[in-house]
Design a protein around this motif. Sequence first.
Motif, PDB file in Angstrom:
ATOM      1  N   LEU A 155      55.557 -31.384 -17.797  1.00  0.00           N
ATOM      2  CA  LEU A 155      54.887 -30.182 -18.280  1.00  0.00           C
ATOM      3  C   LEU A 155      55.060 -30.046 -19.789  1.00  0.00           C
ATOM      4  CD1 LEU A 155      53.406 -27.512 -17.781  1.00  0.00           C
ATOM      5  CD2 LEU A 155      55.615 -26.472 -17.258  1.00  0.00           C
ATOM      6  N   LEU A 156      56.277 -30.304 -20.254  1.00  0.00           N
ATOM      7  CA  LEU A 156      56.558 -30.166 -21.680  1.00  0.00           C
ATOM      8  C   LEU A 156      55.877 -31.237 -22.515  1.00  0.00           C
ATOM      9  CD1 LEU A 156      60.372 -29.293 -21.505  1.00  0.00           C
ATOM     10  CD2 LEU A 156      58.441 -27.728 -21.772  1.00  0.00           C
ATOM     11  N   SER A 157      55.480 -32.331 -21.882  1.00  0.00           N
ATOM     12  CA  SER A 157      54.792 -33.404 -22.620  1.00  0.00           C
ATOM     13  C   SER A 157      53.323 -33.081 -22.857  1.00  0.00           C
ATOM     14  CB  SER A 157      54.904 -34.728 -21.852  1.00  0.00           C
ATOM     15  OG  SER A 157      54.179 -34.666 -20.631  1.00  0.00           O
ATOM     16  N   LYS A 158      52.828 -32.045 -22.199  1.00  0.00           N
ATOM     17  CA  LYS A 158      51.432 -31.648 -22.366  1.00  0.00           C
ATOM     18  C   LYS A 158      51.271 -30.815 -23.643  1.00  0.00           C
ATOM     19  CE  LYS A 158      50.455 -33.579 -18.468  1.00  0.00           C
ATOM     20  NZ  LYS A 158      49.722 -34.862 -18.440  1.00  0.00           N
ATOM     21  N   PRO A 159      50.074 -30.774 -24.197  1.00  0.00           N
ATOM     22  CA  PRO A 159      49.843 -30.007 -25.436  1.00  0.00           C
ATOM     23  C   PRO A 159      49.748 -28.503 -25.186  1.00  0.00           C
ATOM     24  CG  PRO A 159      47.793 -31.000 -24.705  1.00  0.00           C
ATOM     25  CD  PRO A 159      48.871 -31.532 -23.775  1.00  0.00           C
ATOM     26  N   MET A 219      48.242 -17.219 -25.068  1.00  0.00           N
ATOM     27  CA  MET A 219      49.593 -17.125 -24.502  1.00  0.00           C
ATOM     28  C   MET A 219      49.592 -17.245 -22.978  1.00  0.00           C
ATOM     29  SD  MET A 219      51.511 -16.931 -27.092  1.00  0.00           S
ATOM     30  CE  MET A 219      53.097 -16.436 -26.422  1.00  0.00           C
ATOM     31  N   TYR A 220      48.461 -17.605 -22.388  1.00  0.00           N
ATOM     32  CA  TYR A 220      48.371 -17.759 -20.929  1.00  0.00           C
ATOM     33  C   TYR A 220      47.586 -19.025 -20.629  1.00  0.00           C
ATOM     34  CZ  TYR A 220      47.425 -16.635 -16.025  1.00  0.00           C
ATOM     35  OH  TYR A 220      47.337 -16.666 -14.650  1.00  0.00           O
ATOM     36  N   ASP A 221      48.190 -19.913 -19.855  1.00  0.00           N
ATOM     37  CA  ASP A 221      47.542 -21.177 -19.516  1.00  0.00           C
ATOM     38  C   ASP A 221      47.201 -21.205 -18.030  1.00  0.00           C
ATOM     39  OD1 ASP A 221      47.786 -24.223 -18.577  1.00  0.00           O
ATOM     40  OD2 ASP A 221      47.212 -24.191 -20.687  1.00  0.00           O
ATOM     41  N   PRO A 222      45.918 -21.267 -17.665  1.00  0.00           N
ATOM     42  CA  PRO A 222      45.526 -21.221 -16.253  1.00  0.00           C
ATOM     43  C   PRO A 222      46.099 -22.366 -15.421  1.00  0.00           C
ATOM     44  CG  PRO A 222      43.637 -20.847 -17.684  1.00  0.00           C
ATOM     45  CD  PRO A 222      44.749 -21.284 -18.571  1.00  0.00           C
ATOM     46  N   TYR A 260      64.602 -15.376 -25.264  1.00  0.00           N
ATOM     47  CA  TYR A 260      65.684 -16.346 -25.133  1.00  0.00           C
ATOM     48  C   TYR A 260      65.305 -17.471 -24.172  1.00  0.00           C
ATOM     49  CZ  TYR A 260      70.436 -18.136 -25.064  1.00  0.00           C
ATOM     50  OH  TYR A 260      71.536 -18.948 -25.201  1.00  0.00           O
ATOM     51  N   ALA A 261      64.536 -17.163 -23.143  1.00  0.00           N
ATOM     52  CA  ALA A 261      64.053 -18.212 -22.240  1.00  0.00           C
ATOM     53  C   ALA A 261      63.194 -19.209 -22.999  1.00  0.00           C
ATOM     54  CB  ALA A 261      63.253 -17.595 -21.089  1.00  0.00           C
ATOM     55  N   GLY A 262      62.373 -18.713 -23.938  1.00  0.00           N
ATOM     56  CA  GLY A 262      61.572 -19.600 -24.774  1.00  0.00           C
ATOM     57  C   GLY A 262      62.432 -20.479 -25.654  1.00  0.00           C
ATOM     58  N   GLN A 263      63.519 -19.913 -26.183  1.00  0.00           N
ATOM     59  CA  GLN A 263      64.439 -20.704 -27.012  1.00  0.00           C
ATOM     60  C   GLN A 263      65.119 -21.792 -26.195  1.00  0.00           C
ATOM     61  OE1 GLN A 263      64.634 -20.203 -30.455  1.00  0.00           O
ATOM     62  NE2 GLN A 263      62.919 -18.880 -29.889  1.00  0.00           N
ATOM     63  N   THR A 275      53.859 -20.250 -24.593  1.00  0.00           N
ATOM     64  CA  THR A 275      52.775 -20.078 -23.632  1.00  0.00           C
ATOM     65  C   THR A 275      53.247 -20.400 -22.222  1.00  0.00           C
ATOM     66  OG1 THR A 275      51.094 -20.607 -25.302  1.00  0.00           O
ATOM     67  CG2 THR A 275      50.456 -20.845 -22.982  1.00  0.00           C
ATOM     68  N   ILE A 276      54.058 -21.442 -22.095  1.00  0.00           N
ATOM     69  CA  ILE A 276      54.596 -21.810 -20.786  1.00  0.00           C
ATOM     70  C   ILE A 276      55.447 -20.674 -20.226  1.00  0.00           C
ATOM     71  CG2 ILE A 276      56.156 -23.373 -19.558  1.00  0.00           C
ATOM     72  CD1 ILE A 276      55.295 -25.571 -21.504  1.00  0.00           C
TER      73      ILE A 276
END
Length: 239
Positions: free
Chosen positions: A85-89, A1-4, A225-228, A94-95
């Motif tokens: 950013l959203l196009s990355k896997p 859940m954390y991306d460096p 909600y931010a994730g949604q 996590t974002i």
Amino acid sequence: MYDPTVARLTYRALLGRRRALILFALPVLLIVISAAVRGFSGADDQVAVDLLGGFALATMVPIIGVIAGTGAIGPEIDDGSVVYLLSKPVKRPTIIITKLTVAIAVTMAFSAIPTFIAGMILNGNGQQIAVAYTIAALVASIAYAALFLLLGTITRHAVIFGLVYALVWEALFGSLVSGARTLSVQQWSLAVAQKTAGGDLVTSDVGLPVATVLLVGVTVLATWYAGQKLRSLTLAGEE
């Protein structure tokens, strides 16, 4: 859940030259004022409470929360770079969690540390006032970062709405309308501080159990909600 990688990019965006100057301005002002007050009036517990509560917790912490929370994602949405950013896997939750973690860390660093230093200058942590307001700043940083990160995902005017909430709702209405204080992050964090401080100097209009539930509930709901909203933004971009 954390991306460096996401974290590094977010830190770079938040701590750029312009935002860094804004983030440093209020903490430096708090410490300078605290030193001046101590020099003129000496150590006074009530003065320490008034300054830490009236300036640090009521003004500095929410404004820094606005800058960090909205700045963690808002500019990327505004200029369209979030599409890359959203196009990355990387999973959307996590974002959000990564950006929230960075926003919380920045808000805590630029609000809780100066609050503690100011408290030590003002009265040397008499009656645990410096520690109490530092804890309040830490707790408030989490809720503010989540709330303002959410604002950054749902509106292009997140900074304006954030400042309206922080300065108009909490500072103005919170001081004039007693009912408004129940819906105030400031009062929720003060309930935690009240438990830490000695004596009756630090008070809150909200009980600690209610404040704890509201702090946790608002943080979790705002993050979810931010994730949604980020998911719907992804779908819109793919269409």
